[in-house]
Design an enzyme around this catalytic site. Sequence first.
Site, PDB file in Angstrom:
ATOM      1  N   HIS A  47      27.189 111.415  27.201  1.00 23.00           N
ATOM      2  CA  HIS A  47      26.049 111.338  28.121  1.00 23.00           C
ATOM      3  C   HIS A  47      25.065 112.480  27.862  1.00 23.00           C
ATOM      4  O   HIS A  47      23.846 112.280  27.832  1.00 23.00           O
ATOM      5  CB  HIS A  47      26.513 111.448  29.581  1.00 23.00           C
ATOM      6  CG  HIS A  47      27.352 110.306  30.059  1.00 23.00           C
ATOM      7  ND1 HIS A  47      28.632 110.481  30.524  1.00 23.00           N
ATOM      8  CD2 HIS A  47      27.095 108.978  30.160  1.00 23.00           C
ATOM      9  CE1 HIS A  47      29.132 109.314  30.898  1.00 23.00           C
ATOM     10  NE2 HIS A  47      28.219 108.387  30.683  1.00 23.00           N
ATOM     11  N   GLN A  71      28.639  95.119  38.771  1.00 19.69           N
ATOM     12  CA  GLN A  71      29.107  94.892  37.405  1.00 19.69           C
ATOM     13  C   GLN A  71      30.616  95.027  37.271  1.00 19.69           C
ATOM     14  O   GLN A  71      31.163  94.949  36.174  1.00 19.69           O
ATOM     15  CB  GLN A  71      28.401  95.810  36.410  1.00 19.69           C
ATOM     16  CG  GLN A  71      28.744  97.278  36.505  1.00 19.69           C
ATOM     17  CD  GLN A  71      27.821  98.131  35.663  1.00 19.69           C
ATOM     18  OE1 GLN A  71      26.641  98.280  35.964  1.00 19.69           O
ATOM     19  NE2 GLN A  71      28.346  98.703  34.586  1.00 19.69           N
ATOM     20  N   GLU A 160      26.043 103.503  21.866  1.00 19.88           N
ATOM     21  CA  GLU A 160      26.471 102.310  21.130  1.00 19.88           C
ATOM     22  C   GLU A 160      27.927 101.932  21.385  1.00 19.88           C
ATOM     23  O   GLU A 160      28.371 100.888  20.906  1.00 19.88           O
ATOM     24  CB  GLU A 160      26.238 102.516  19.632  1.00 19.88           C
ATOM     25  CG  GLU A 160      24.761 102.499  19.255  1.00 19.88           C
ATOM     26  CD  GLU A 160      24.525 102.534  17.760  1.00 19.88           C
ATOM     27  OE1 GLU A 160      25.494 102.809  17.015  1.00 19.88           O
ATOM     28  OE2 GLU A 160      23.380 102.295  17.340  1.00 19.88           O
ATOM     29  N   MET A 196      34.417 108.614  23.644  1.00 26.15           N
ATOM     30  CA  MET A 196      34.245 109.254  24.942  1.00 26.15           C
ATOM     31  C   MET A 196      33.860 108.224  25.994  1.00 26.15           C
ATOM     32  O   MET A 196      32.993 107.386  25.767  1.00 26.15           O
ATOM     33  CB  MET A 196      33.181 110.346  24.861  1.00 26.15           C
ATOM     34  CG  MET A 196      33.647 111.568  24.116  1.00 26.15           C
ATOM     35  SD  MET A 196      32.457 112.934  24.261  1.00 26.15           S
ATOM     36  CE  MET A 196      33.350 114.194  23.336  1.00 26.15           C
TER      37      MET A 196
END
Length: 292
Positions: A47, A71, A160, A196
């Site tokens: 992040h 979600q 990604e 991560m």
Amino acid sequence: MFALNFNNTAMHIFYGKVALIAYLKTIKTANSTIGFVPTMGALHQGHLALMQRSLKENDDTVVSIFVNPTQFNNPEDLEKYPRTLEEDVRKMRGLSDKMILYAPSVDDIYEGQTISQSFDFDGLENQMEGKFRPGHFNGVGTIVKRLFEIVSPTNAYFGEKDFQQLQIVKKMVEKNNLPVHVVGCPIFREENQLAMSSRNERLTHEERKEAAIIYKTLTEAKEIFNTKSPQDTVEFVENSFRNNKRFDLEYFVIADESTLLPIEHKINDKKYRAFIAVFVNSIRLIDTISLN
């Protein structure tokens, strides 16, 4: 709206969209750019790398921290998702106090109607995560679209690791003609190459260590894919996890990067990517690797 004591931080922190929108109007000019990093908190180095890139490429950077209920198709996963706002703010301040944080409540985002819109992502939503998490991408589309409408960013940054989500956000922007440039950024990995993820915080030390098998298997699959068929590669991965009692393979898919459709045969000049989802106890981990 609620308040937390962050030791008189210079960082601008907003808990409501009305105040955030009003503030952004005061700093935006005709030529300035706003970078945006949407997160669900429990921030890690991945992040922070997205934030660093945004800080470098934009005049101002907004970060959102919001655990989006629409979600999650698994209520237990939503309940146990780590929420560490004070620690997240400390990490952000360690990077820069120039960022703007938006940490809304569910009601501030959904205004009493905590439901998803329905989206058509041209079939991207039906593969992998969409197949195993019904409604997930309607929730993703709903929250990202609302956040884009609130923040009005120039550039938005996504990792990604969630490659399918990245493609879906790009499709949502395209189909809704939103003036946002979506930027995909490389996966950050732990020392043992585990991707991560905020969910890694729920793993025991031993589980976290042994989860190195996920990326190790992906790299071995990439080597096999270079010389053998997609089916041979899939069988190798399935057999690798079949013999491992700690990990439960949910799926391993080799897909076309642009359509996300599973492939049966390799075609020259096509970009392919492997996608994997694995359970460690009840903790679900995903990863991906380019096969070209």
